[in-house]
Design an enzyme around this catalytic site. Structure first.
Site, PDB file in Angstrom:
ATOM      1  N   HIS A  17     -10.954  -3.731   2.670  1.00 36.91           N
ATOM      2  CA  HIS A  17     -10.918  -3.427   4.106  1.00 36.91           C
ATOM      3  C   HIS A  17     -11.781  -2.225   4.469  1.00 36.91           C
ATOM      4  CE1 HIS A  17      -8.273  -0.663   2.195  1.00 36.91           C
ATOM      5  NE2 HIS A  17      -8.197   0.058   3.294  1.00 36.91           N
ATOM      6  N   ASP A  18     -12.355  -1.531   3.474  1.00 42.26           N
ATOM      7  CA  ASP A  18     -13.243  -0.396   3.754  1.00 42.26           C
ATOM      8  C   ASP A  18     -14.710  -0.767   3.528  1.00 42.26           C
ATOM      9  OD1 ASP A  18     -11.140   1.345   4.302  1.00 42.26           O
ATOM     10  OD2 ASP A  18     -11.012   2.049   2.226  1.00 42.26           O
ATOM     11  N   ASP A  27       0.840  -1.197   0.000  1.00 45.93           N
ATOM     12  CA  ASP A  27       0.000   0.000   0.000  1.00 45.93           C
ATOM     13  C   ASP A  27       0.878   1.251   0.000  1.00 45.93           C
ATOM     14  OD1 ASP A  27      -2.603   1.425   0.532  1.00 45.93           O
ATOM     15  OD2 ASP A  27      -3.162  -0.591   1.196  1.00 45.93           O
ATOM     16  N   ASP A  72      -3.162   4.548  -2.412  1.00 50.34           N
ATOM     17  CA  ASP A  72      -4.272   5.007  -1.580  1.00 50.34           C
ATOM     18  C   ASP A  72      -4.773   6.381  -2.037  1.00 50.34           C
ATOM     19  OD1 ASP A  72      -5.787   4.585   0.959  1.00 50.34           O
ATOM     20  OD2 ASP A  72      -4.771   6.421   1.573  1.00 50.34           O
TER      21      ASP A  72
END
Ligand code: ISL
Length: 590
Positions: free
Chosen positions: A345-346, A101, A209
């Site tokens: 993960h969101d 990430d 990101d």
């Protein structure tokens, strides 16, 4: 047109790992990098080609590692840098690529650059972040933020700094100051520390990101008032895909290319969220050299309003179908590429949102979602636990959620309306469906009490995991039980990934996607070609997104349809009818 250019990263099935929750190898209740290394055989057997690991860098963890205080150091609870180098090496030995990430819209307020920046107005790094004086003082003598922007996690997007008497911009949590991308010196140091360091340690790509947020609108103007009840306004349009964003991505990509001198082909996937078709093409065109592919949010945002993710709103299957197609149709017969995903993960669990997570239909509807995903064009992403058919957490109270987004918004609602308000009840319902914590629980490796086999030692005295486990590990949703069940969602995913590879010309690289009977409220049906004009067959998919049987018509009554994969056993001489949550893929030929 000849066949599209085939690349490893286009046809890879990428498995996303949330390091806090994958495997705890040292019994401290947190997952870690050696834990991931120990589970590579599991990933190999699942059939994935790459892993994307969410941030594992040093961080005070205000936002689960998306607040980085040192890009070049592993957070001690996750292990050491050596553990990370070993993980990369072992992945490569196993033929698995490693994507990490890249969090560069902001860092942590504990990063040394920000510490310097905030030390005085004349510090050389002052301009590396976005500082502005107050607009004035309110009636209570409190400084008024420079504009009306609302943070993505609620409240003002500006944080007051007592020492230097200015605000800094932080679009996310209070301790996540946004970098000032207008400052070239900052950009060079940022690329070097966040990306160059890891490229030189052999990683194969980045998930970038908030990749659309770096270039803010000139002058940081007030956002339009879209929520009159709120003091602060969602700055969506003003912060997204700004004036210099493509220039920044080109510059960064060029930097990546310069770092990789050993011939390996790295790839990048940017989290862009919302963007026009033209913008998506610019970001991902091979020729433009920005990013390789992007995550668009249309299909996962259905059912929530843009203003507030916990405002649950109804949506139709047709709306969802159209939103899914937005992920890949823009790239058709171009040099751009797309992504396919339903979870990360969101996001909450896909079987809860788009399937039916009741005991009767969970298994088959999770398989239907897998079938849908393996048949769509783009790089496929599977989020940990999705391969088990994991559901949302049921019956959690607000106290059980750890996410800063939930707790911030809860505090704001509490201050404004109180704990017993209708607003709080509505929020609670929204959280039950949409919280990010539904996907962040410790991974269930077995039915072992009390932690589902997450930490190395269980039983009495087992550490309490950082977030509670999802109770469903007791109902067979765990690796050990699913390994032994030939009908499990896990075994289905294994098979489905092989089918995707076997028929990759259609499934991965297929072009000219068209819905059939788009208006149908239960069926998802579509055709696509292999993109190679000398291939006479077409792919036809018929999927029943309902708990009742459903008849369907084929697009061409004169063609011959041969089923080759489904989520119920294929029987010969099947009629044009699907059982509840059944899907089938066919080859059609004249
Ligand atoms: O999930 C959201 C809000 O609850 C989104 O607005 C999300 O914050 C947005 O998509 C950006 O996400 C990324 O950056 C965030 C981090 O919290 C997310 O986990 C990450 O995926 C800030 O770094």
């Amino acid at each position: 047109m000849t066949r599209l250019q085939q690349k490893w990263w286009k046809e890879a099935s990428v498995y996303q790992i949330y390091p806090a929750s994958f495997k705890d190898s040292n019994n401290d209740g947190w997952g870690d990098l050696p834990g991931i290394t120990s589970k590579l055989p599991y990933l190999k057997r699942l059939g994935v080609d790459a892993i994307w690991i969410c941030p594992f860098y040093d961080s005070p963890q205000q936002d689960m590692g998306y607040d980085i205080s040192d890009y070049e150091k592993v957070w001690p609870r996750y292990g050491t840098n050596e553990d990370c180098y070993e993980l990369i090496q072992k992945c490569h030995d196993a033929g698995i690529k490693v994507v990490v990430d890249l969090v560069i819209n902001h860092c942590s307020s504990e990063h040394k650059w920000f510490q310097e920046s905030r030390s005085s107005k004349s510090n050389a790094k002052r301009d590396w972040f976005i500082w502005k004086p107050a607009k004035g003082l309110d009636a209570a003598g409190k400084p008024i933020p420079p504009n009306n922007w609302k943070s993505f996690f609620g409240g003002s997007a500006w944080e007051w700094d007592e020492k230097t008497q200015e605000f800094y911009l932080r679009l996310f949590a209070s301790k996540q100051p946004d970098f000032n991308w207008e400052n070239e010196d900052m950009r060079k140091h940022l690329y070097e520390s966040s990306a160059g360091f890891w490229l030189r340690h052999g990683i194969d790509g980045f998930r970038i990101d908030t990749a659309g947020l770096y270039s803010k609108a000139d002058g940081l103007p007030d956002a339009e008032i879209t929520d009159p009840d709120s003091e602060f306004q969602y700055p969506g349009e003003i912060t997204r895909n700004g004036p210099r964003i493509h220039e920044f991505h080109k510059e960064m990509r060029q930097y990546f290319d310069e770092q990789v001198q050993d011939g390996r082909e790295i790839f990048t996937v940017g989290e862009v969220g919302d963007c026009t078709i033209e913008g998506r093409l610019l970001y991902t065109s091979e020729n433009e050299r920005e990013m390789s592919q992007l995550f668009h949010f249309a299909h996962i945002n259905v059912g929530a309003t843009e203003l507030f993710r916990y405002n649950v709103t109804p949506f139709t299957l047709k709306e969802w179908k159209e939103a899914i197609a937005e992920s890949f149709q823009f790239a058709n017969r171009t040099d751009s590429w797309s992504t396919i995903y339903l979870e990360n993960h969101d996001q909450p669990r896909s079987v809860t949102r788009f399937g039916d997570d009741s005991p009767l239909w969970r298994n088959i509807s999770a398989k239907l979602l897998a079938l849908l995903e393996i048949s769509l064009t783009g790089t496929l992403y599977i989020y940990q636990g999705q391969e088990l058919g994991q559901t949302n957490n049921i019956g959690w109270t607000l106290d059980q959620y750890e996410d800063v987004d939930v707790q911030n918004n809860r505090n704001l609602i509490r201050e404004k309306h109180g704990d017993d308000s209708v607003h709080m009840r509505k929020f609670e319902e929204g959280v039950a469906l949409f919280s990010r914590d539904h996907s962040r629980n410790p991974f269930p490796w077995s039915s072992r009490e009390p932690d589902a086999g997450f930490s190395v030692h269980g039983g009495q005295g087992a550490p309490k995991p950082w977030l509670e486990v999802n109770d469903t590990f007791r109902d067979g949703i765990n690796v050990e039980d699913e390994e032994h069940d030939p009908e499990s969602v896990l075994n289905y995913w294994r098979q489905a990934l092989l089918v995707r590879k076997k028929h990759k010309n259609f499934l991965v690289y297929g072009q000219d996607f068209e819905f059939h009977n788009l208006d149908h409220q239960k069926l998802v049906m579509f055709t696509k070609s292999s993109g190679d004009d000398s291939e006479p067959r077409t792919l036809f998919a018929a999927l029943n997104f309902s708990s009742e049987p459903c008849d369907f018509t084929v697009p061409d009554e004169n063609a011959t349809y041969t089923p080759f994969f489904g989520n119920y056993p294929l029987e010969s001489g099947q009629k044009q009818s699907l059982r509840p949550w059944e899907g089938r893929l066919y080859f059609a030929s004249d």
